[in-house]
Scaffold this motif. Structure first.
Motif, PDB file in Angstrom:
ATOM      1  N   TYR A 204       0.844  -1.186   0.000  1.00 40.10           N
ATOM      2  CA  TYR A 204       0.000   0.000   0.000  1.00 40.10           C
ATOM      3  C   TYR A 204       0.883   1.241   0.000  1.00 40.10           C
ATOM      4  O   TYR A 204       1.779   1.351   0.830  1.00 40.10           O
ATOM      5  CB  TYR A 204      -0.788   0.141   1.296  1.00 40.10           C
ATOM      6  CG  TYR A 204      -1.695  -0.935   1.734  1.00 40.10           C
ATOM      7  CD1 TYR A 204      -3.063  -0.701   1.767  1.00 40.10           C
ATOM      8  CD2 TYR A 204      -1.231  -2.156   2.218  1.00 40.10           C
ATOM      9  CE1 TYR A 204      -3.927  -1.666   2.234  1.00 40.10           C
ATOM     10  CE2 TYR A 204      -2.094  -3.118   2.686  1.00 40.10           C
ATOM     11  CZ  TYR A 204      -3.443  -2.863   2.692  1.00 40.10           C
ATOM     12  OH  TYR A 204      -4.298  -3.815   3.164  1.00 40.10           O
ATOM     13  N   ILE A 205       0.605   2.174  -0.873  1.00 38.06           N
ATOM     14  CA  ILE A 205       1.170   3.512  -0.778  1.00 38.06           C
ATOM     15  C   ILE A 205       0.039   4.366  -0.207  1.00 38.06           C
ATOM     16  O   ILE A 205      -1.055   4.412  -0.772  1.00 38.06           O
ATOM     17  CB  ILE A 205       1.626   4.041  -2.152  1.00 38.06           C
ATOM     18  CG1 ILE A 205       2.740   3.151  -2.721  1.00 38.06           C
ATOM     19  CG2 ILE A 205       2.089   5.491  -2.038  1.00 38.06           C
ATOM     20  CD1 ILE A 205       3.148   3.499  -4.137  1.00 38.06           C
ATOM     21  N   VAL A 206       0.286   5.033   0.919  1.00 34.74           N
ATOM     22  CA  VAL A 206      -0.776   5.727   1.654  1.00 34.74           C
ATOM     23  C   VAL A 206      -0.427   7.210   1.786  1.00 34.74           C
ATOM     24  O   VAL A 206       0.724   7.562   2.080  1.00 34.74           O
ATOM     25  CB  VAL A 206      -0.970   5.088   3.055  1.00 34.74           C
ATOM     26  CG1 VAL A 206      -2.162   5.694   3.769  1.00 34.74           C
ATOM     27  CG2 VAL A 206      -1.139   3.577   2.938  1.00 34.74           C
ATOM     28  N   SER A 207      -1.419   8.083   1.612  1.00 33.91           N
ATOM     29  CA  SER A 207      -1.191   9.527   1.611  1.00 33.91           C
ATOM     30  C   SER A 207      -1.180  10.159   2.997  1.00 33.91           C
ATOM     31  O   SER A 207      -0.804  11.317   3.139  1.00 33.91           O
ATOM     32  CB  SER A 207      -2.267  10.226   0.770  1.00 33.91           C
ATOM     33  OG  SER A 207      -3.529  10.120   1.411  1.00 33.91           O
ATOM     34  N   GLU A 208      -1.595   9.445   4.004  1.00 34.40           N
ATOM     35  CA  GLU A 208      -1.697  10.012   5.359  1.00 34.40           C
ATOM     36  C   GLU A 208      -1.113   9.016   6.344  1.00 34.40           C
ATOM     37  O   GLU A 208      -1.149   7.804   6.112  1.00 34.40           O
ATOM     38  CB  GLU A 208      -3.163  10.300   5.691  1.00 34.40           C
ATOM     39  CG  GLU A 208      -3.412  10.950   7.030  1.00 34.40           C
ATOM     40  CD  GLU A 208      -2.717  12.286   7.205  1.00 34.40           C
ATOM     41  OE1 GLU A 208      -1.951  12.422   8.188  1.00 34.40           O
ATOM     42  OE2 GLU A 208      -2.918  13.179   6.367  1.00 34.40           O
ATOM     43  N   PHE A 209      -0.600   9.526   7.448  1.00 34.99           N
ATOM     44  CA  PHE A 209      -0.077   8.648   8.491  1.00 34.99           C
ATOM     45  C   PHE A 209      -1.223   7.931   9.184  1.00 34.99           C
ATOM     46  O   PHE A 209      -2.320   8.482   9.320  1.00 34.99           O
ATOM     47  CB  PHE A 209       0.734   9.449   9.507  1.00 34.99           C
ATOM     48  CG  PHE A 209       1.954  10.072   8.904  1.00 34.99           C
ATOM     49  CD1 PHE A 209       3.064   9.293   8.611  1.00 34.99           C
ATOM     50  CD2 PHE A 209       1.987  11.421   8.611  1.00 34.99           C
ATOM     51  CE1 PHE A 209       4.190   9.864   8.030  1.00 34.99           C
ATOM     52  CE2 PHE A 209       3.101  11.999   8.036  1.00 34.99           C
ATOM     53  CZ  PHE A 209       4.209  11.217   7.748  1.00 34.99           C
ATOM     54  N   TYR A 210      -0.965   6.702   9.610  1.00 37.91           N
ATOM     55  CA  TYR A 210      -1.958   5.963  10.389  1.00 37.91           C
ATOM     56  C   TYR A 210      -2.246   6.755  11.656  1.00 37.91           C
ATOM     57  O   TYR A 210      -1.345   7.137  12.401  1.00 37.91           O
ATOM     58  CB  TYR A 210      -1.434   4.569  10.731  1.00 37.91           C
ATOM     59  CG  TYR A 210      -2.340   3.819  11.676  1.00 37.91           C
ATOM     60  CD1 TYR A 210      -3.631   3.471  11.298  1.00 37.91           C
ATOM     61  CD2 TYR A 210      -1.912   3.481  12.945  1.00 37.91           C
ATOM     62  CE1 TYR A 210      -4.471   2.795  12.165  1.00 37.91           C
ATOM     63  CE2 TYR A 210      -2.746   2.788  13.819  1.00 37.91           C
ATOM     64  CZ  TYR A 210      -4.022   2.456  13.421  1.00 37.91           C
ATOM     65  OH  TYR A 210      -4.853   1.793  14.278  1.00 37.91           O
ATOM     66  N   THR A 211      -3.537   7.027  11.876  1.00 33.12           N
ATOM     67  CA  THR A 211      -3.982   7.835  13.008  1.00 33.12           C
ATOM     68  C   THR A 211      -5.060   7.051  13.736  1.00 33.12           C
ATOM     69  O   THR A 211      -6.235   7.075  13.322  1.00 33.12           O
ATOM     70  CB  THR A 211      -4.527   9.198  12.509  1.00 33.12           C
ATOM     71  OG1 THR A 211      -3.546   9.794  11.652  1.00 33.12           O
ATOM     72  CG2 THR A 211      -4.831  10.129  13.661  1.00 33.12           C
ATOM     73  N   PRO A 212      -4.702   6.305  14.800  1.00 34.68           N
ATOM     74  CA  PRO A 212      -5.667   5.420  15.460  1.00 34.68           C
ATOM     75  C   PRO A 212      -6.978   6.095  15.853  1.00 34.68           C
ATOM     76  O   PRO A 212      -8.038   5.503  15.724  1.00 34.68           O
ATOM     77  CB  PRO A 212      -4.903   4.913  16.682  1.00 34.68           C
ATOM     78  CG  PRO A 212      -3.475   5.011  16.305  1.00 34.68           C
ATOM     79  CD  PRO A 212      -3.376   6.221  15.414  1.00 34.68           C
ATOM     80  N   GLY A 213      -6.938   7.349  16.294  1.00 33.79           N
ATOM     81  CA  GLY A 213      -8.166   8.044  16.694  1.00 33.79           C
ATOM     82  C   GLY A 213      -9.103   8.357  15.539  1.00 33.79           C
ATOM     83  O   GLY A 213     -10.276   8.674  15.753  1.00 33.79           O
ATOM     84  N   CYS A 214      -8.595   8.276  14.327  1.00 28.45           N
ATOM     85  CA  CYS A 214      -9.412   8.551  13.135  1.00 28.45           C
ATOM     86  C   CYS A 214      -9.770   7.280  12.383  1.00 28.45           C
ATOM     87  O   CYS A 214     -10.444   7.336  11.358  1.00 28.45           O
ATOM     88  CB  CYS A 214      -8.671   9.509  12.202  1.00 28.45           C
ATOM     89  SG  CYS A 214      -8.432  11.150  12.906  1.00 28.45           S
TER      90      CYS A 214
END
Length: 178
Positions: free
Chosen positions: A132-142
């Motif tokens: 996976y190429i992902v545009s945002e950092f993993y953010t557990p609260g979101c």
């Protein structure tokens, strides 16, 4: 790269443009300029790799809400998967509709997943590997998710589900979430 828009606006299938010779072939699998030219957000915050030893494994349906919405470019680098996305944009004419695409190491195909789309996949082979190429950092609260068998989505998975995490099997149904 060749871009084919799916029935869900903004979601594209990407096929490679092979330049072959007696050594094999060369192909570009990511180009920020080409993605931007067709209106796709090419930002990269993370590149993730997932390995699944068991055929029939299901991962998903995951997404992130603001302020950490994300796009994904998903490619199967070993084996085969059935990749599914669901449009979660309330103002979209395809809201809650889904598309499934077979991604394999042999077809070199990728799926571009726009912001506010849930994403998940089922492994069609043992030892499947997904990048996976992902545009945002993993953010557990979101982080949020949809139930893979929600009757409102009516997703038909190609194989019996042999393995799924407790978290993924317990996402609320859409009727429960509203």
């Amino acid at each position: 790269m060749f871009f084919t828009e799916t029935k869900l606006a903004g979601a594209h299938i990407l096929d490679i443009d092979k330049k072959a010779d007696n050594r094999g072939f060369f192909a570009r699998i990511f180009c920020a300029r080409e993605l931007a030219e067709v209106g796709l957000k090419p930002d990269v915050a993370q590149v993730n790799l997932c390995f699944n030893p068991t055929q029939g494994t299901l991962r998903g349906m995951h997404f992130q809400v603001p302020p950490a919405t994300e796009t994904k470019l998903v490619r199967c680098t070993r084996g085969a998967i059935y990749d599914v996305i669901v449009d979660l944009r309330p103002d979209s004419p395809t809201y809650l509709q889904h598309v499934g695409v077979e991604l394999t190491a042999d077809n070199y195909r990728a799926l571009f997943v726009p912001q506010m789309f849930a994403h998940g996949y089922q492994t069609l082979t043992p030892d499947a590997e997904v990048s996976y190429i992902v545009s945002e950092f993993y953010t557990p609260g979101c982080e949020r998710g949809l139930r893979h068998n929600d009757p409102k989505l009516n997703i038909e998975w190609p194989l019996p589900i042999n393995l799924i995490s407790d978290k993924d099997s317990q996402w609320p149904l859409l009727d429960e979430a509203t």
